[in-house]
Write an enzyme that holds these catalytic residues in place. Structure first.
Site, mmCIF file in Angstrom:
data_model
loop_
_atom_site.group_PDB
_atom_site.id
_atom_site.type_symbol
_atom_site.label_atom_id
_atom_site.label_comp_id
_atom_site.label_asym_id
_atom_site.label_seq_id
_atom_site.Cartn_x
_atom_site.Cartn_y
_atom_site.Cartn_z
ATOM 1 N N LYS A 10 0.818 -1.207 0.000
ATOM 2 C CA LYS A 10 0.000 0.000 0.000
ATOM 3 C C LYS A 10 0.858 1.267 0.000
ATOM 4 O O LYS A 10 2.082 1.202 0.174
ATOM 5 C CB LYS A 10 -0.924 -0.035 1.218
ATOM 6 C CG LYS A 10 -2.010 -1.135 1.151
ATOM 7 C CD LYS A 10 -2.872 -1.070 2.402
ATOM 8 C CE LYS A 10 -4.077 -1.990 2.338
ATOM 9 N NZ LYS A 10 -4.904 -1.850 3.565
ATOM 10 N N TYR A 50 -12.549 -2.638 -2.209
ATOM 11 C CA TYR A 50 -13.048 -2.625 -0.836
ATOM 12 C C TYR A 50 -14.572 -2.589 -0.772
ATOM 13 O O TYR A 50 -15.132 -2.165 0.239
ATOM 14 C CB TYR A 50 -12.447 -1.442 -0.077
ATOM 15 C CG TYR A 50 -10.995 -1.657 0.315
ATOM 16 C CD1 TYR A 50 -10.613 -2.800 1.018
ATOM 17 C CD2 TYR A 50 -10.013 -0.718 0.013
ATOM 18 C CE1 TYR A 50 -9.292 -3.007 1.391
ATOM 19 C CE2 TYR A 50 -8.687 -0.916 0.392
ATOM 20 C CZ TYR A 50 -8.338 -2.060 1.086
ATOM 21 O OH TYR A 50 -7.032 -2.255 1.468
ATOM 22 N N ASN A 113 -1.759 0.345 7.183
ATOM 23 C CA ASN A 113 -1.282 -0.980 7.598
ATOM 24 C C ASN A 113 -0.468 -1.702 6.537
ATOM 25 O O ASN A 113 -0.408 -2.929 6.512
ATOM 26 C CB ASN A 113 -2.457 -1.836 8.088
ATOM 27 C CG ASN A 113 -3.510 -2.028 7.026
ATOM 28 O OD1 ASN A 113 -3.379 -1.518 5.913
ATOM 29 N ND2 ASN A 113 -4.543 -2.770 7.344
ATOM 30 N N HIS A 116 -2.147 -5.199 1.723
ATOM 31 C CA HIS A 116 -3.452 -5.848 1.554
ATOM 32 C C HIS A 116 -3.215 -7.280 1.111
ATOM 33 O O HIS A 116 -2.339 -7.533 0.293
ATOM 34 C CB HIS A 116 -4.288 -5.139 0.471
ATOM 35 C CG HIS A 116 -5.493 -5.958 0.055
ATOM 36 N ND1 HIS A 116 -6.671 -5.933 0.758
ATOM 37 C CD2 HIS A 116 -5.666 -6.868 -0.939
ATOM 38 C CE1 HIS A 116 -7.540 -6.785 0.183
ATOM 39 N NE2 HIS A 116 -6.944 -7.360 -0.842
ATOM 40 N N GLU A 127 -10.423 -10.316 -6.780
ATOM 41 C CA GLU A 127 -9.469 -9.201 -6.641
ATOM 42 C C GLU A 127 -8.395 -9.254 -7.722
ATOM 43 O O GLU A 127 -8.006 -8.223 -8.272
ATOM 44 C CB GLU A 127 -8.832 -9.236 -5.244
ATOM 45 C CG GLU A 127 -9.836 -8.913 -4.148
ATOM 46 C CD GLU A 127 -9.254 -9.053 -2.739
ATOM 47 O OE1 GLU A 127 -8.052 -9.374 -2.613
ATOM 48 O OE2 GLU A 127 -9.999 -8.836 -1.775
#
Ligand code: DAT
Ligand code: MG
Length: 153
Positions: A10, A50, A113, A116, A127
């Protein structure tokens, strides 16, 4: 064919120079890299990735976060790779994640974080399709496959 998963490094992972470190862990574990793309994710694509979190209060912030800077999108292949990568990533936020995991070792933010990872075979399939055409996913045999997956029995 062995299981595949989508792993995204990310924006904070890129900005904090952790892309190599994160990839190194999956590489050394023995997973096969099947695809990779360095890109800026559009807000629309972030919303699609998401979509299951659409109704959550953090959704808009999450979309902004993922689309705020470039990311490195990868596909990894191995038997059981989804469960293993999830465990290597650790709990959702670094302050909860165990030391030794990616999130546990490198983060303590309540919003960012680093990484993913798909959480089930169904979400992995969906995805991966959002980010890669079938011809962008490379099928090949690792040279050390017998040593990696060999059984001593
Ligand atoms: P994970 O990324 O561990 O699969 P998730 O699918 O539950 O976690 O949530 C997707 C992302 O949404 C997560 O990486 C960070 C963000 N998120 C989850 N819960 C949140 C919360 N309570 N507040 C802010 N962001 C949250
Ligand atoms: Mg998730």
């Amino acid at each position: 064919m062995a299981e595949r998963t989508l792993i995204i490094i990310k924006p904070d992972g890129i900005h904090r120079h952790l892309a190599g470190e994160i990839i190194r862990r999956f590489e050394k574990k023995g997973f096969k890299l099947a695809a990779a793309k360095f890109m800026q994710v559009s807000e629309e694509l972030a919303r699609q990735l998401y979509a299951v979190h659409q109704s959550k209060p953090f959704f808009e912030g999450l979309v902004k976060y993922l689309s705020s800077a470039p990311v490195l999108v990868t596909v990894w292949q191995a038997q059981g790779v989804i469960d293993m990568t999830r465990r290597m990533m650790g709990a959702t936020f670094g302050y909860d994640a165990e030391p030794g995991t990616i999130r546990g070792d490198f983060g303590c933010s309540k919003g960012y974080n680093l990484v993913h990872g798909s959480d089930s075979p169904e979400s992995a399939e969906q995805e991966i399709k959002l980010f890669f055409r079938p011809d962008e996913i490379i099928d090949y045999e690792l040279a050390d496959v017998d040593w990696l997956y060999g059984k001593n029995d």
